[in-house]
Design a protein around this motif. Structure first.
Motif, PDB file in Angstrom:
ATOM      1  N   LEU A 118      38.609  40.463  35.015  1.00 43.93           N
ATOM      2  CA  LEU A 118      39.623  40.896  34.058  1.00 43.93           C
ATOM      3  C   LEU A 118      40.969  40.199  34.265  1.00 43.93           C
ATOM      4  N   ALA A 119      41.086  39.384  35.302  1.00 37.92           N
ATOM      5  CA  ALA A 119      42.326  38.638  35.555  1.00 37.92           C
ATOM      6  C   ALA A 119      42.027  37.142  35.461  1.00 37.92           C
ATOM      7  N   HIS A 120      42.996  36.392  34.957  1.00 42.76           N
ATOM      8  CA  HIS A 120      42.794  34.949  34.758  1.00 42.76           C
ATOM      9  C   HIS A 120      44.056  34.183  35.145  1.00 42.76           C
ATOM     10  N   GLY A 121      43.880  32.906  35.426  1.00 40.39           N
ATOM     11  CA  GLY A 121      45.003  32.012  35.659  1.00 40.39           C
ATOM     12  C   GLY A 121      45.928  32.479  36.759  1.00 40.39           C
ATOM     13  N   PHE A 122      47.231  32.465  36.465  1.00 40.45           N
ATOM     14  CA  PHE A 122      48.236  32.825  37.469  1.00 40.45           C
ATOM     15  C   PHE A 122      48.088  34.279  37.895  1.00 40.45           C
ATOM     16  N   ARG A 123      47.727  35.144  36.970  1.00 43.30           N
ATOM     17  CA  ARG A 123      47.547  36.551  37.335  1.00 43.30           C
ATOM     18  C   ARG A 123      46.461  36.708  38.389  1.00 43.30           C
ATOM     19  N   LEU A 124      45.404  35.937  38.266  1.00 50.76           N
ATOM     20  CA  LEU A 124      44.338  35.985  39.256  1.00 50.76           C
ATOM     21  C   LEU A 124      44.830  35.478  40.607  1.00 50.76           C
ATOM     22  N   ALA A 125      45.641  34.423  40.595  1.00 51.46           N
ATOM     23  CA  ALA A 125      46.204  33.900  41.842  1.00 51.46           C
ATOM     24  C   ALA A 125      47.085  34.950  42.515  1.00 51.46           C
ATOM     25  N   VAL A 126      47.841  35.694  41.713  1.00 55.59           N
ATOM     26  CA  VAL A 126      48.691  36.759  42.260  1.00 55.59           C
ATOM     27  C   VAL A 126      47.830  37.846  42.896  1.00 55.59           C
ATOM     28  N   LEU A 127      46.796  38.290  42.189  1.00 55.22           N
ATOM     29  CA  LEU A 127      45.940  39.348  42.719  1.00 55.22           C
ATOM     30  C   LEU A 127      45.284  38.927  44.027  1.00 55.22           C
ATOM     31  N   ARG A 128      44.873  37.683  44.108  1.00 55.05           N
ATOM     32  CA  ARG A 128      44.243  37.210  45.347  1.00 55.05           C
ATOM     33  C   ARG A 128      45.235  37.229  46.510  1.00 55.05           C
ATOM     34  N   HIS A 129      46.491  36.950  46.226  1.00 51.39           N
ATOM     35  CA  HIS A 129      47.482  36.991  47.299  1.00 51.39           C
ATOM     36  C   HIS A 129      47.834  38.425  47.704  1.00 51.39           C
ATOM     37  N   LEU A 130      47.834  39.348  46.751  1.00 51.57           N
ATOM     38  CA  LEU A 130      48.241  40.717  47.070  1.00 51.57           C
ATOM     39  C   LEU A 130      47.418  41.307  48.206  1.00 51.57           C
ATOM     40  N   CYS A 161      51.328  42.305  38.270  1.00 47.64           N
ATOM     41  CA  CYS A 161      51.263  43.602  38.949  1.00 47.64           C
ATOM     42  C   CYS A 161      51.113  44.738  37.939  1.00 47.64           C
ATOM     43  N   ALA A 162      51.813  44.631  36.819  1.00 43.95           N
ATOM     44  CA  ALA A 162      51.776  45.683  35.801  1.00 43.95           C
ATOM     45  C   ALA A 162      50.419  45.780  35.112  1.00 43.95           C
ATOM     46  N   THR A 163      49.647  44.706  35.163  1.00 43.04           N
ATOM     47  CA  THR A 163      48.334  44.695  34.516  1.00 43.04           C
ATOM     48  C   THR A 163      47.197  44.599  35.539  1.00 43.04           C
ATOM     49  N   ASN A 164      47.506  44.858  36.791  1.00 43.69           N
ATOM     50  CA  ASN A 164      46.504  44.807  37.854  1.00 43.69           C
ATOM     51  C   ASN A 164      45.352  45.766  37.527  1.00 43.69           C
ATOM     52  N   PRO A 165      44.121  45.254  37.373  1.00 44.37           N
ATOM     53  CA  PRO A 165      43.013  46.152  37.030  1.00 44.37           C
ATOM     54  C   PRO A 165      42.499  46.977  38.213  1.00 44.37           C
ATOM     55  N   LEU A 166      43.006  46.682  39.418  1.00 42.77           N
ATOM     56  CA  LEU A 166      42.486  47.336  40.613  1.00 42.77           C
ATOM     57  C   LEU A 166      43.600  47.865  41.511  1.00 42.77           C
ATOM     58  N   VAL A 170      43.676  46.559  45.288  1.00 46.26           N
ATOM     59  CA  VAL A 170      44.475  45.329  45.316  1.00 46.26           C
ATOM     60  C   VAL A 170      45.929  45.803  45.279  1.00 46.26           C
ATOM     61  N   PRO A 171      46.620  45.779  46.419  1.00 43.67           N
ATOM     62  CA  PRO A 171      47.846  46.578  46.612  1.00 43.67           C
ATOM     63  C   PRO A 171      49.120  46.027  45.969  1.00 43.67           C
ATOM     64  N   CYS A 172      49.207  46.123  44.645  1.00 40.88           N
ATOM     65  CA  CYS A 172      50.423  45.700  43.962  1.00 40.88           C
ATOM     66  C   CYS A 172      51.592  46.634  44.275  1.00 40.88           C
ATOM     67  N   HIS A 173      51.308  47.823  44.837  1.00 42.92           N
ATOM     68  CA  HIS A 173      52.396  48.738  45.209  1.00 42.92           C
ATOM     69  C   HIS A 173      53.229  48.174  46.359  1.00 42.92           C
ATOM     70  N   ARG A 174      52.745  47.132  47.033  1.00 42.14           N
ATOM     71  CA  ARG A 174      53.477  46.526  48.142  1.00 42.14           C
ATOM     72  C   ARG A 174      54.458  45.445  47.688  1.00 42.14           C
ATOM     73  N   VAL A 175      54.596  45.286  46.380  1.00 42.38           N
ATOM     74  CA  VAL A 175      55.532  44.292  45.843  1.00 42.38           C
ATOM     75  C   VAL A 175      56.770  45.013  45.336  1.00 42.38           C
TER      76      VAL A 175
END
Length: 202
Positions: A118-130, A161-166, A170-175
């Motif tokens: 459900l994530a693509h491009g830069f958003r996917l790169a962000v999720l992988r780093h989180l 982060c606002a559209t993080n499907p997980l 996938v800890p977007c709360h740490r940003v």
């Protein structure tokens, strides 16, 4: 006919409920094993409200807060992954156990396989780093942008982060913002505060 007999005939027995649940579980198992279902889901209670968990045969694909509207989330999954969605099955048993341990302060990371389709491009790169941000630590949106390979894409990090499907897994709360304030969170700021407090207390 006595009142007792009438009550017995008109109320479903516990055995009937158990049989129905067993038949449903068998249906889900068969549909899953024969690749007749795209997504299975369940809803669990947690200290931050009811969470919808969804998985494909590749892994956990969605975690959704109640404020996201679980019915809408399921509709979106149907449109993006496939309309064959069933509630139940055992795909999500391990995630449910890991979430319980996380909220109990006994787990710092999640080991379940993830489906990041459900994530693509830069958003996917962000999720992988989180997932690389340590438990109990935070990074700024700018730091995440640098780590994801686009130092100027601070706003895009916020969007990812606002559209993080997980969320949680996938800890977007740490940003957080560069000044240390929380910024936004799809589950609401009180939930973000609670997750960070939980991790700081461990």
């Amino acid at each position: 006919m006595s009142d007792t007999t009438i009550q017995f005939l008109t109320q479903p027995t516990e055995t009937d409920d158990e049989r129905l649940a067993s038949l449903h579980a068998a249906l889900v198992r068969r549909a899953t094993s024969e690749a007749l279902v795209d997504t299975t889901y369940r809803i669990v209670d947690s200290p931050v409200g009811r969470l919808l968990l969804a998985a494909t045969d590749s892994g956990v694909v969605r975690v959704a807060y109640e404020v996201e509207d679980h019915d809408q989330v399921l509709d979106t999954l149907g449109a993006s992954i496939g309309s064959r969605i069933l509630r139940g099955g055992d795909r999500l048993d391990e995630l449910a156990r890991e979430l319980e341990a996380y909220f109990g302060g006994r787990r710092r990371s999640f080991d379940v396989p993830l489906d990041l389709r459900l994530a693509h491009g830069f958003r996917l790169a962000v999720l992988r780093h989180l997932g690389e941000i340590p438990y109990g630590a935070t990074e700024s949106y700018g730091e995440v942008a640098v780590a994801a390979g686009s130092p100027r894409a601070v706003r895009a990090v916020g969007s990812a982060c606002a559209t993080n499907p997980l969320p949680i897994v996938v800890p977007c709360h740490r940003v957080v913002r560069s000044d240390g304030t929380l910024g936004g969170y799809l589950g609401g700021l009180p939930v973000k505060e609670r997750l960070l407090a939980l991790e700081r207390a461990a």
